[in-house]
Scaffold this motif. Structure first.
Motif, PDB file in Angstrom:
ATOM      1  N   LEU A 110      -4.548  -0.241   3.370  1.00  0.00           N
ATOM      2  CA  LEU A 110      -4.490   0.227   1.760  1.00  0.00           C
ATOM      3  C   LEU A 110      -3.877   1.004   1.505  1.00  0.00           C
ATOM      4  N   PRO A 111      -2.926   1.125   0.944  1.00  0.00           N
ATOM      5  CA  PRO A 111      -2.111   1.981  -0.308  1.00  0.00           C
ATOM      6  C   PRO A 111      -2.763   3.264  -0.530  1.00  0.00           C
ATOM      7  N   ASN A 112      -4.286   2.752  -1.345  1.00  0.00           N
ATOM      8  CA  ASN A 112      -5.006   4.373  -1.378  1.00  0.00           C
ATOM      9  C   ASN A 112      -5.127   5.198   0.238  1.00  0.00           C
ATOM     10  N   ASN A 113      -5.170   5.097   0.532  1.00  0.00           N
ATOM     11  CA  ASN A 113      -4.882   5.802   1.839  1.00  0.00           C
ATOM     12  C   ASN A 113      -3.998   6.730   2.229  1.00  0.00           C
ATOM     13  N   LYS A 114      -3.123   5.966   2.237  1.00  0.00           N
ATOM     14  CA  LYS A 114      -2.101   6.704   2.628  1.00  0.00           C
ATOM     15  C   LYS A 114      -1.159   7.550   1.041  1.00  0.00           C
ATOM     16  N   LEU A 115      -1.643   6.899   0.170  1.00  0.00           N
ATOM     17  CA  LEU A 115      -1.927   7.416  -1.174  1.00  0.00           C
ATOM     18  C   LEU A 115      -2.343   9.083  -1.629  1.00  0.00           C
ATOM     19  N   LEU A 116      -3.631   9.078  -1.392  1.00  0.00           N
ATOM     20  CA  LEU A 116      -4.918  10.133  -0.579  1.00  0.00           C
ATOM     21  C   LEU A 116      -4.067  11.015  -0.155  1.00  0.00           C
ATOM     22  N   ALA A 117      -3.456  10.696   0.987  1.00  0.00           N
ATOM     23  CA  ALA A 117      -3.138  11.548   2.031  1.00  0.00           C
ATOM     24  C   ALA A 117      -2.405  12.698   1.839  1.00  0.00           C
ATOM     25  N   ASP A 118      -1.453  11.853   0.640  1.00  0.00           N
ATOM     26  CA  ASP A 118       0.477  12.598   0.358  1.00  0.00           C
ATOM     27  C   ASP A 118      -0.533  13.846  -0.325  1.00  0.00           C
ATOM     28  N   ARG A 119      -1.639  12.820  -1.267  1.00  0.00           N
ATOM     29  CA  ARG A 119      -2.162  13.874  -2.555  1.00  0.00           C
ATOM     30  C   ARG A 119      -2.378  15.282  -1.785  1.00  0.00           C
ATOM     31  N   PHE A 120      -3.289  15.283  -1.043  1.00  0.00           N
ATOM     32  CA  PHE A 120      -4.154  15.537   0.509  1.00  0.00           C
ATOM     33  C   PHE A 120      -3.404  16.996   0.880  1.00  0.00           C
ATOM     34  N   ALA A 121      -2.118  16.630   0.825  1.00  0.00           N
ATOM     35  CA  ALA A 121      -0.671  17.085   1.862  1.00  0.00           C
ATOM     36  C   ALA A 121       0.011  17.966   0.471  1.00  0.00           C
ATOM     37  N   ARG A 122      -0.353  17.692  -0.733  1.00  0.00           N
ATOM     38  CA  ARG A 122       0.659  18.280  -1.798  1.00  0.00           C
ATOM     39  C   ARG A 122      -0.706  19.502  -2.391  1.00  0.00           C
ATOM     40  N   GLU A 123      -1.873  19.259  -1.832  1.00  0.00           N
ATOM     41  CA  GLU A 123      -2.341  20.347  -2.949  1.00  0.00           C
ATOM     42  C   GLU A 123      -3.550  21.518  -1.665  1.00  0.00           C
ATOM     43  N   THR A 124      -3.038  20.649  -0.714  1.00  0.00           N
ATOM     44  CA  THR A 124      -3.227  21.995   0.391  1.00  0.00           C
ATOM     45  C   THR A 124      -2.048  22.292   1.048  1.00  0.00           C
ATOM     46  N   SER A 125      -1.113  22.076   0.476  1.00  0.00           N
ATOM     47  CA  SER A 125       0.342  22.486   1.803  1.00  0.00           C
ATOM     48  C   SER A 125       0.278  22.613   3.196  1.00  0.00           C
ATOM     49  N   LEU A 126      -0.911  21.920   3.360  1.00  0.00           N
ATOM     50  CA  LEU A 126      -0.863  21.072   5.557  1.00  0.00           C
ATOM     51  C   LEU A 126      -0.715  19.721   5.208  1.00  0.00           C
ATOM     52  N   PRO A 127       0.146  19.687   6.821  1.00  0.00           N
ATOM     53  CA  PRO A 127       0.381  18.221   6.775  1.00  0.00           C
ATOM     54  C   PRO A 127      -0.783  17.190   7.049  1.00  0.00           C
ATOM     55  N   VAL A 128      -0.477  15.545   6.935  1.00  0.00           N
ATOM     56  CA  VAL A 128      -2.649  15.296   6.657  1.00  0.00           C
ATOM     57  C   VAL A 128      -1.024  13.895   7.904  1.00  0.00           C
ATOM     58  N   TYR A 129      -2.568  13.767   8.914  1.00  0.00           N
ATOM     59  CA  TYR A 129      -2.184  13.362  10.295  1.00  0.00           C
ATOM     60  C   TYR A 129      -3.308  11.960   9.297  1.00  0.00           C
ATOM     61  N   VAL A 130      -3.076  10.148   9.298  1.00  0.00           N
ATOM     62  CA  VAL A 130      -4.243   9.268   8.590  1.00  0.00           C
ATOM     63  C   VAL A 130      -3.855   8.367  10.655  1.00  0.00           C
ATOM     64  N   PRO A 131      -4.112   8.855  11.384  1.00  0.00           N
ATOM     65  CA  PRO A 131      -4.393   8.301  12.445  1.00  0.00           C
ATOM     66  C   PRO A 131      -5.173   6.370  12.311  1.00  0.00           C
ATOM     67  N   ASP A 132      -4.108   5.792  12.832  1.00  0.00           N
ATOM     68  CA  ASP A 132      -4.629   3.773  13.494  1.00  0.00           C
ATOM     69  C   ASP A 132      -5.519   3.900  14.494  1.00  0.00           C
ATOM     70  N   TYR A 133      -7.401   4.506  13.332  1.00  0.00           N
ATOM     71  CA  TYR A 133      -8.184   4.210  14.781  1.00  0.00           C
ATOM     72  C   TYR A 133      -8.617   3.032  14.856  1.00  0.00           C
ATOM     73  N   LEU A 134      -8.143   1.933  13.907  1.00  0.00           N
ATOM     74  CA  LEU A 134      -8.878   0.699  14.085  1.00  0.00           C
ATOM     75  C   LEU A 134      -7.792   0.155  14.847  1.00  0.00           C
ATOM     76  N   ASN A 135      -6.181   0.721  15.572  1.00  0.00           N
ATOM     77  CA  ASN A 135      -6.212  -0.438  16.553  1.00  0.00           C
ATOM     78  C   ASN A 135      -4.923  -1.150  16.313  1.00  0.00           C
ATOM     79  N   GLY A 136      -5.135  -1.498  14.865  1.00  0.00           N
ATOM     80  CA  GLY A 136      -3.747  -2.644  14.210  1.00  0.00           C
ATOM     81  C   GLY A 136      -5.165  -3.326  13.707  1.00  0.00           C
ATOM     82  N   ASP A 137      -6.416  -3.185  14.019  1.00  0.00           N
ATOM     83  CA  ASP A 137      -7.291  -4.856  13.733  1.00  0.00           C
ATOM     84  C   ASP A 137      -8.190  -3.914  12.477  1.00  0.00           C
ATOM     85  N   PRO A 138      -7.697  -3.781  10.885  1.00  0.00           N
ATOM     86  CA  PRO A 138      -8.284  -3.606   9.590  1.00  0.00           C
ATOM     87  C   PRO A 138      -9.275  -4.508   9.190  1.00  0.00           C
ATOM     88  N   ILE A 139     -10.061  -4.495   8.222  1.00  0.00           N
ATOM     89  CA  ILE A 139     -10.279  -5.603   7.526  1.00  0.00           C
ATOM     90  C   ILE A 139      -9.125  -5.316   6.692  1.00  0.00           C
TER      91      ILE A 139
END
Length: 273
Positions: free
Chosen positions: A80-109
């Protein structure tokens, strides 16, 4: 140290508005996102602790930074592009790295699914399967020198943000209408065990929800408030680090990026205390 103020503004203020539908133990009824964010993700995919992880880095990061944000998606995961784009936004606004793990193990809806059948999917993604993947990423980041974590979670990810807060694995935890919580028990455990502390403003485990919430209903929210504010017969002490819940007026779930009024609420949320 964490820039607590900017972290809260960016995470807690935006979290409730952009995720997909929610639910708790009593109800879980996700639907595909109503619309997609504009733009292209700018992060990169890497493996951390053996888990595929999207990494969003801020344009400017303090040398030797040892803090990071763990972003736990809804059931639509990294595709879902929104998740990556939101992570990008959080990184910009907090000046911290954001990590989005695939904790669904390659099996998203699939995020463009017209119907969602969780009958076979949910048994493949119980806490016994999913939690180790999240902890593996956190362990891998610790090996890289990161020693303090915040987490922001959406819908399906909310229960894992709660577990990380309950176990004091993270210093800051933000949930947007979390799913699969047992209310009031999970909040009672948080109240009893969590040692996480916010400094400014004095909030911990901020809870955000859209006003029209199918799962984290107003009635359920009142129960959570009672536990965390110490206003129930069983809980007479306010959650020591502080607690707040904000319901975004007029908001519905499902990434409403095609509705100008709701987009305006999204932007306002980034500066609302």
């Amino acid at each position: 140290m964490f820039n607590f103020k900017s972290l809260l503004v960016a995470l807690a203020g935006l979290a409730a508005i952009v995720s997909a539908h929610d639910g708790i133990t009593q109800k879980f009824a996700p639907v595909s996102p109503a619309s997609l964010m504009k733009g292209q993700p700018t992060g990169t995919m890497v493996k951390i602790g053996g888990v595929d992880t999207y990494v969003a880095r801020p344009p400017h990061i303090k040398k030797g930074c040892k803090e990071a944000i763990i972003f736990l998606t809804d059931i639509f995961g990294l595709p879902l592009p929104n998740n990556k784009l939101l992570a990008d936004r959080f990184a910009r606004e907090t000046s911290l790295p954001v990590y989005v793990p695939d904790y669904l193990n390659g099996d998203p809806i699939p995020y463009n699914a017209t119907t969602i059948d969780l009958t076979e999917w949910l048994p493949r993604h119980g806490e016994d399967v999913t939690s180790p993947l999240i902890l593996s990423v956190i362990g891998g980041l610790k090996k890289q020198g990161i020693n303090k974590f915040a987490t922001t979670a959406y819908c399906f990810g909310g229960v894992y943000a709660m577990r990380l807060a309950q176990n004091n694995t993270v210093a800051v935890s933000v949930s947007a209408h979390p799913s699969f919580l047992t209310v009031p028990e999970d909040f009672e455990t948080l109240q009893a065990k969590s040692k996480c502390v916010y400094t400014s403003p004095p909030l911990e485990h901020p809870l955000r929800c859209a006003f029209f919430s199918a799962g984290f209903t107003p009635a359920i929210a009142v129960i959570a408030d009672g536990v965390m504010n110490g206003t129930t017969t069983e809980n007479t002490k306010r959650y020591k680090p502080g607690y707040t819940r904000y319901a975004h007026a007029g908001m519905v779930h499902g990434s409403p990026f095609s509705d100008p009024a709701q987009v305006a609420e999204l932007d306002a949320a980034s500066t609302r205390p």
